[in-house]
Scaffold this active site. Structure first.
Site, PDB file in Angstrom:
ATOM      1  N   PRO A  12      52.256 -29.353 -52.292  1.00 18.80           N
ATOM      2  CA  PRO A  12      52.065 -28.362 -53.176  1.00 18.80           C
ATOM      3  C   PRO A  12      53.410 -27.227 -53.176  1.00 18.80           C
ATOM      4  O   PRO A  12      54.132 -27.152 -52.322  1.00 18.80           O
ATOM      5  CB  PRO A  12      50.982 -27.234 -52.351  1.00 18.80           C
ATOM      6  CG  PRO A  12      51.002 -27.879 -50.986  1.00 18.80           C
ATOM      7  CD  PRO A  12      51.516 -29.304 -51.224  1.00 18.80           C
ATOM      8  N   ASN A  13      53.537 -26.779 -54.529  1.00 20.85           N
ATOM      9  CA  ASN A  13      54.632 -25.985 -55.033  1.00 20.85           C
ATOM     10  C   ASN A  13      55.954 -26.545 -55.083  1.00 20.85           C
ATOM     11  O   ASN A  13      57.105 -26.162 -55.587  1.00 20.85           O
ATOM     12  CB  ASN A  13      54.671 -24.719 -54.116  1.00 20.85           C
ATOM     13  CG  ASN A  13      53.464 -23.933 -53.943  1.00 20.85           C
ATOM     14  OD1 ASN A  13      53.105 -23.601 -54.937  1.00 20.85           O
ATOM     15  ND2 ASN A  13      53.028 -23.747 -52.727  1.00 20.85           N
ATOM     16  N   ARG A  20      61.915 -22.449 -57.536  1.00 25.26           N
ATOM     17  CA  ARG A  20      61.284 -21.827 -56.594  1.00 25.26           C
ATOM     18  C   ARG A  20      62.220 -21.399 -55.378  1.00 25.26           C
ATOM     19  O   ARG A  20      62.946 -22.200 -54.769  1.00 25.26           O
ATOM     20  CB  ARG A  20      60.158 -22.884 -55.953  1.00 25.26           C
ATOM     21  CG  ARG A  20      59.352 -22.380 -54.787  1.00 25.26           C
ATOM     22  CD  ARG A  20      58.619 -23.497 -54.110  1.00 25.26           C
ATOM     23  NE  ARG A  20      58.055 -22.979 -52.862  1.00 25.26           N
ATOM     24  CZ  ARG A  20      57.664 -23.932 -51.955  1.00 25.26           C
ATOM     25  NH1 ARG A  20      57.900 -24.982 -52.088  1.00 25.26           N
ATOM     26  NH2 ARG A  20      57.095 -23.332 -50.907  1.00 25.26           N
ATOM     27  N   TYR A  25      65.531 -23.295 -51.424  1.00 23.67           N
ATOM     28  CA  TYR A  25      65.384 -24.854 -51.607  1.00 23.67           C
ATOM     29  C   TYR A  25      66.381 -25.246 -52.612  1.00 23.67           C
ATOM     30  O   TYR A  25      66.312 -26.440 -52.790  1.00 23.67           O
ATOM     31  CB  TYR A  25      63.768 -24.826 -51.992  1.00 23.67           C
ATOM     32  CG  TYR A  25      62.853 -24.543 -51.291  1.00 23.67           C
ATOM     33  CD1 TYR A  25      62.512 -25.364 -49.934  1.00 23.67           C
ATOM     34  CD2 TYR A  25      62.046 -23.511 -51.428  1.00 23.67           C
ATOM     35  CE1 TYR A  25      61.555 -24.942 -49.224  1.00 23.67           C
ATOM     36  CE2 TYR A  25      61.063 -23.138 -50.682  1.00 23.67           C
ATOM     37  CZ  TYR A  25      60.843 -23.942 -49.554  1.00 23.67           C
ATOM     38  OH  TYR A  25      60.056 -23.439 -48.629  1.00 23.67           O
ATOM     39  N   ASN A  76      57.051 -34.921 -48.391  1.00 27.88           N
ATOM     40  CA  ASN A  76      57.128 -33.710 -48.218  1.00 27.88           C
ATOM     41  C   ASN A  76      55.882 -33.060 -48.360  1.00 27.88           C
ATOM     42  O   ASN A  76      55.617 -32.707 -49.520  1.00 27.88           O
ATOM     43  CB  ASN A  76      58.487 -33.124 -48.999  1.00 27.88           C
ATOM     44  CG  ASN A  76      58.887 -31.694 -48.562  1.00 27.88           C
ATOM     45  OD1 ASN A  76      58.032 -30.770 -47.878  1.00 27.88           O
ATOM     46  ND2 ASN A  76      59.868 -31.015 -49.255  1.00 27.88           N
ATOM     47  N   ALA A  79      53.429 -26.906 -47.413  1.00 28.80           N
ATOM     48  CA  ALA A  79      52.732 -25.914 -46.457  1.00 28.80           C
ATOM     49  C   ALA A  79      51.657 -26.804 -45.803  1.00 28.80           C
ATOM     50  O   ALA A  79      51.096 -26.555 -44.727  1.00 28.80           O
ATOM     51  CB  ALA A  79      52.131 -24.749 -47.079  1.00 28.80           C
ATOM     52  N   GLU A 100      58.622 -37.787 -42.587  1.00 28.24           N
ATOM     53  CA  GLU A 100      58.211 -36.237 -42.851  1.00 28.24           C
ATOM     54  C   GLU A 100      59.402 -35.759 -43.206  1.00 28.24           C
ATOM     55  O   GLU A 100      60.756 -35.964 -42.608  1.00 28.24           O
ATOM     56  CB  GLU A 100      57.588 -35.648 -41.639  1.00 28.24           C
ATOM     57  CG  GLU A 100      57.381 -34.194 -41.891  1.00 28.24           C
ATOM     58  CD  GLU A 100      56.745 -33.413 -40.728  1.00 28.24           C
ATOM     59  OE1 GLU A 100      56.206 -34.152 -39.938  1.00 28.24           O
ATOM     60  OE2 GLU A 100      56.912 -32.218 -40.699  1.00 28.24           O
ATOM     61  N   HIS A 102      61.596 -32.205 -45.081  1.00 22.15           N
ATOM     62  CA  HIS A 102      61.577 -30.973 -45.353  1.00 22.15           C
ATOM     63  C   HIS A 102      63.114 -30.563 -45.875  1.00 22.15           C
ATOM     64  O   HIS A 102      64.088 -31.043 -45.195  1.00 22.15           O
ATOM     65  CB  HIS A 102      61.193 -29.949 -44.219  1.00 22.15           C
ATOM     66  CG  HIS A 102      59.960 -29.918 -43.715  1.00 22.15           C
ATOM     67  ND1 HIS A 102      58.855 -29.801 -44.476  1.00 22.15           N
ATOM     68  CD2 HIS A 102      59.688 -30.903 -42.429  1.00 22.15           C
ATOM     69  CE1 HIS A 102      57.594 -30.148 -43.624  1.00 22.15           C
ATOM     70  NE2 HIS A 102      58.301 -30.722 -42.597  1.00 22.15           N
ATOM     71  N   ARG A 109      62.863 -20.873 -39.473  1.00 22.05           N
ATOM     72  CA  ARG A 109      62.276 -20.065 -40.297  1.00 22.05           C
ATOM     73  C   ARG A 109      61.026 -19.370 -39.546  1.00 22.05           C
ATOM     74  O   ARG A 109      61.135 -19.476 -38.389  1.00 22.05           O
ATOM     75  CB  ARG A 109      61.692 -20.844 -41.707  1.00 22.05           C
ATOM     76  CG  ARG A 109      62.953 -21.218 -42.427  1.00 22.05           C
ATOM     77  CD  ARG A 109      62.435 -22.158 -43.608  1.00 22.05           C
ATOM     78  NE  ARG A 109      61.918 -21.183 -44.613  1.00 22.05           N
ATOM     79  CZ  ARG A 109      61.081 -21.832 -45.670  1.00 22.05           C
ATOM     80  NH1 ARG A 109      60.871 -23.081 -46.022  1.00 22.05           N
ATOM     81  NH2 ARG A 109      60.416 -20.852 -46.322  1.00 22.05           N
TER      82      ARG A 109
HETATM   83  C1  DQA Z   1      59.059 -27.358 -46.841  1.00 21.67           C
HETATM   84  C2  DQA Z   1      58.573 -26.470 -45.496  1.00 21.67           C
HETATM   85  C3  DQA Z   1      57.373 -25.766 -45.853  1.00 21.67           C
HETATM   86  O1  DQA Z   1      57.274 -24.896 -44.640  1.00 21.67           O
HETATM   87  C4  DQA Z   1      57.003 -24.959 -47.002  1.00 21.67           C
HETATM   88  O2  DQA Z   1      55.827 -24.784 -47.067  1.00 21.67           O
HETATM   89  C5  DQA Z   1      57.276 -25.861 -48.266  1.00 21.67           C
HETATM   90  C6  DQA Z   1      58.669 -26.696 -48.409  1.00 21.67           C
HETATM   91  C7  DQA Z   1      60.483 -27.642 -47.268  1.00 21.67           C
HETATM   92  O3  DQA Z   1      60.738 -28.701 -47.778  1.00 21.67           O
HETATM   93  O4  DQA Z   1      61.211 -27.248 -46.634  1.00 21.67           O
HETATM   94  O5  DQA Z   1      56.511 -25.902 -49.228  1.00 21.67           O
HETATM   95  O6  DQA Z   1      58.208 -28.522 -46.578  1.00 21.67           O
END
Ligand code: DQA
Length: 143
Positions: A12-13, A20, A25, A76, A79, A100, A102, A109
């Site tokens: 998501p997102n 964003r 990011y 990735n 959240a 995994e 990020h 954070r």
């Molecule tokens: C994320 C880190 C997550 O905590 C966050 O909710 C994201 C992006 C990252 O790529 O740093 O959406 O996965």
């Protein structure tokens, strides 16, 4: 011999990468990152999928997770990393290894980002290297 495949799967997102929260990011879009990865790894078929929906991410893992052509999945989960037992179970259920990823360093954070339901089910975790986290995950899958 068939080309080796890798799926990059974003949650998501992450369709908004480049727009964003660029201070967190960066300003590179996923499309730019994919173009660069496909140039760097011409021997790989790098597939990409993104969904804002937990069930769709799980369906996608099920679709690729039993196909031996896939070297692995670079995930990735955004959240959902911090909330989704169902995604963790899906990773455990499939044969294909999952890394995994990020973009940000989640441990620098907020506290709620320090816990991942997914990490124990994944082959490994790469975090904090910006968009290079995706490339480092591919390197991990190839090593
Ligand atoms: C994320 C880190 C997550 O905590 C966050 O909710 C994201 C992006 C990252 O790529 O740093 O959406 O996965």
């Amino acid at each position: 011999m068939n080309t080796k495949k890798i799926l990059i799967l974003n949650g998501p997102n992450l369709n908004l990468l480049g727009r964003r929260e660029p201070h967190v990011y960066g300003s590179q879009s996923m499309e730019q990152t994919l173009n660069s990865l496909r140039t760097q790894y011409p021997e790989l078929e790098i597939e990409y999928a993104q969904s804002n929906h937990e069930g769709t991410l799980i369906d996608t893992l099920h679709q690729v997770g039993f196909d031996p052509e896939y070297v692995g999945v670079v995930l990735n989960a955004g959240a959902y990393t911090h909330t989704s037992l169902a995604l963790a179970d899906a990773i455990r259920a499939i044969d294909t290894p999952v890394i995994e990823v990020h973009i940000s360093n989640v441990w620098s954070r907020e506290d709620f980002r320090h816990h991942s339901f997914l990490s124990p089910a994944c082959k490994g975790v790469i975090a904090g290297f910006g968009m290079s986290s995706y490339r480092l995950a591919i390197e991990a899958l190839l090593s």
